[in-house]
Design a protein around this motif. Structure first.
Motif, PDB file in Angstrom:
ATOM      1  N   ALA A  71      56.729   0.277 -40.681  1.00  0.00           N
ATOM      2  CA  ALA A  71      54.966   1.208 -40.247  1.00  0.00           C
ATOM      3  C   ALA A  71      55.801   1.548 -38.944  1.00  0.00           C
ATOM      4  N   ILE A  72      55.446   0.343 -38.108  1.00  0.00           N
ATOM      5  CA  ILE A  72      55.236   0.319 -36.988  1.00  0.00           C
ATOM      6  C   ILE A  72      56.479   0.705 -35.944  1.00  0.00           C
ATOM      7  N   THR A  73      58.016   0.612 -36.652  1.00  0.00           N
ATOM      8  CA  THR A  73      58.493   0.953 -35.673  1.00  0.00           C
ATOM      9  C   THR A  73      58.922   2.292 -36.117  1.00  0.00           C
ATOM     10  N   ARG A  74      58.443   2.713 -37.312  1.00  0.00           N
ATOM     11  CA  ARG A  74      58.614   4.567 -37.316  1.00  0.00           C
ATOM     12  C   ARG A  74      57.858   5.027 -36.164  1.00  0.00           C
ATOM     13  N   ALA A  75      56.750   4.405 -35.913  1.00  0.00           N
ATOM     14  CA  ALA A  75      55.505   4.830 -34.963  1.00  0.00           C
ATOM     15  C   ALA A  75      56.196   4.950 -33.560  1.00  0.00           C
ATOM     16  N   MET A  76      55.963   3.440 -33.551  1.00  0.00           N
ATOM     17  CA  MET A  76      56.314   3.325 -31.890  1.00  0.00           C
ATOM     18  C   MET A  76      57.870   4.005 -31.353  1.00  0.00           C
ATOM     19  N   ASN A  77      58.641   4.425 -32.106  1.00  0.00           N
ATOM     20  CA  ASN A  77      60.131   5.642 -32.157  1.00  0.00           C
ATOM     21  C   ASN A  77      59.552   6.538 -31.652  1.00  0.00           C
ATOM     22  N   ALA A  78      58.733   7.586 -32.428  1.00  0.00           N
ATOM     23  CA  ALA A  78      58.522   8.761 -32.297  1.00  0.00           C
ATOM     24  C   ALA A  78      57.666   8.973 -30.746  1.00  0.00           C
ATOM     25  N   ALA A  79      56.146   7.374 -31.320  1.00  0.00           N
ATOM     26  CA  ALA A  79      56.014   7.386 -29.520  1.00  0.00           C
ATOM     27  C   ALA A  79      57.019   7.505 -28.523  1.00  0.00           C
ATOM     28  N   VAL A  80      57.569   6.646 -28.311  1.00  0.00           N
ATOM     29  CA  VAL A  80      58.638   6.286 -26.954  1.00  0.00           C
ATOM     30  C   VAL A  80      59.089   7.350 -26.885  1.00  0.00           C
ATOM     31  N   ALA A  81      59.666   8.164 -27.677  1.00  0.00           N
ATOM     32  CA  ALA A  81      60.915   9.284 -27.382  1.00  0.00           C
ATOM     33  C   ALA A  81      60.121  10.488 -26.709  1.00  0.00           C
ATOM     34  N   ARG A  82      58.672  10.879 -27.727  1.00  0.00           N
ATOM     35  CA  ARG A  82      58.002  11.790 -26.818  1.00  0.00           C
ATOM     36  C   ARG A  82      57.974  11.349 -25.585  1.00  0.00           C
ATOM     37  N   THR A 191      51.129  20.021 -30.500  1.00  0.00           N
ATOM     38  CA  THR A 191      50.460  20.304 -28.749  1.00  0.00           C
ATOM     39  C   THR A 191      49.392  19.520 -28.369  1.00  0.00           C
ATOM     40  N   ALA A 192      48.735  18.649 -29.316  1.00  0.00           N
ATOM     41  CA  ALA A 192      47.958  17.526 -28.525  1.00  0.00           C
ATOM     42  C   ALA A 192      48.244  16.524 -27.960  1.00  0.00           C
ATOM     43  N   ALA A 193      49.907  16.295 -29.047  1.00  0.00           N
ATOM     44  CA  ALA A 193      50.528  14.823 -28.067  1.00  0.00           C
ATOM     45  C   ALA A 193      51.123  14.975 -26.639  1.00  0.00           C
ATOM     46  N   ASP A 194      52.183  16.014 -26.679  1.00  0.00           N
ATOM     47  CA  ASP A 194      53.122  17.241 -25.751  1.00  0.00           C
ATOM     48  C   ASP A 194      51.481  16.926 -24.665  1.00  0.00           C
ATOM     49  N   ARG A 195      50.117  17.311 -24.766  1.00  0.00           N
ATOM     50  CA  ARG A 195      49.386  17.160 -23.347  1.00  0.00           C
ATOM     51  C   ARG A 195      48.870  15.784 -23.136  1.00  0.00           C
TER      52      ARG A 195
END
Length: 208
Positions: A71-82, A191-195
């Motif tokens: 679960a942590i890997t999925r979350a971190m991969n998505a956040a770091v990619a963004r 949108t909120a995540a990009d901002r």
């Protein structure tokens, strides 16, 4: 005899001039070649400014640890990619799974800890904690620019006004900011995540 020598002298002079002109052309091309190659180091430096992360894993993980790691890997991969897609921020992050942590936390030393509550193992949480490692709520710049309860930096303030109108501001408190601080799961959207990422990057430019 003199009239025959004159054309030969003229021809020799012309050939000599042509030979001398050759190296001048080659030399003139050298600065252009150097000039064309000059941007490469700049591009390499820009590419080097990225966020990277690693997860500390037990050598013989339990089932609880394995599911948490996934679960942590999925979350971190998505956040770091963004972050890497939308900013040129750089940070080396070490992530740990520590069940005793109530939710999750991030430190400016580059450490993020996730507790056992799976509802916090999300991209929203990861984005939020990455911001803490970059300086939100954790740096001297944050204290200087956000200590009054309203962010004082010009670039991030101008950006939130673009998003929400001329009366918008970035409020600060308790080491967090809003809007777009992603402090709770119900704040999350693409949108909120990009901002969020754009605002954190602007805060860094302000002196975070």
């Amino acid at each position: 005899m003199s009239p025959r020598k004159a054309p030969r002298k003229a021809l020799i002079a012309a050939l000599t001039a042509a030979l001398l002109a050759g190296p001048a052309v080659a030399q003139a091309a050298t600065p252009q070649t150097a000039s064309q190659a000059a941007p490469t180091p700049a591009r390499e430096r820009a590419a080097a400014a990225t966020i990277t992360w690693s997860l500390v894993r037990a050598s013989n993980p339990t089932e609880d640890q394995r599911t948490a790691y996934d679960a942590i890997t999925r979350a971190m991969n998505a956040a770091v990619a963004r972050y890497n897609n939308l900013s040129d921020l750089g940070k080396t992050i070490t992530v740990r799974y520590e069940p005793g942590v109530p939710t999750a936390d991030g430190n400016i030393n580059g450490t993020i800890r996730f507790g056992s509550n799976r509802s916090y193992m999300t991209e929203r949480t990861a984005l939020h904690e990455i911001a803490h490692t970059i300086g939100v709520g954790t740096s001297s710049g944050w204290s200087r620019l956000g200590g009054s309860g309203t962010w004082a930096g010009g670039q991030a303030t101008a950006l939130v006004k673009q998003y929400d109108g001329s009366g918008a501001k970035i409020s600060t408190g308790g080491g967090h900011f809003w809007p777009y601080g992603l402090n709770f799961e119900n704040e999350m959207s693409n949108t909120a995540a990009d901002r969020h990422v754009h605002l954190v990057a602007a805060m860094v430019r302000d002196g975070l």
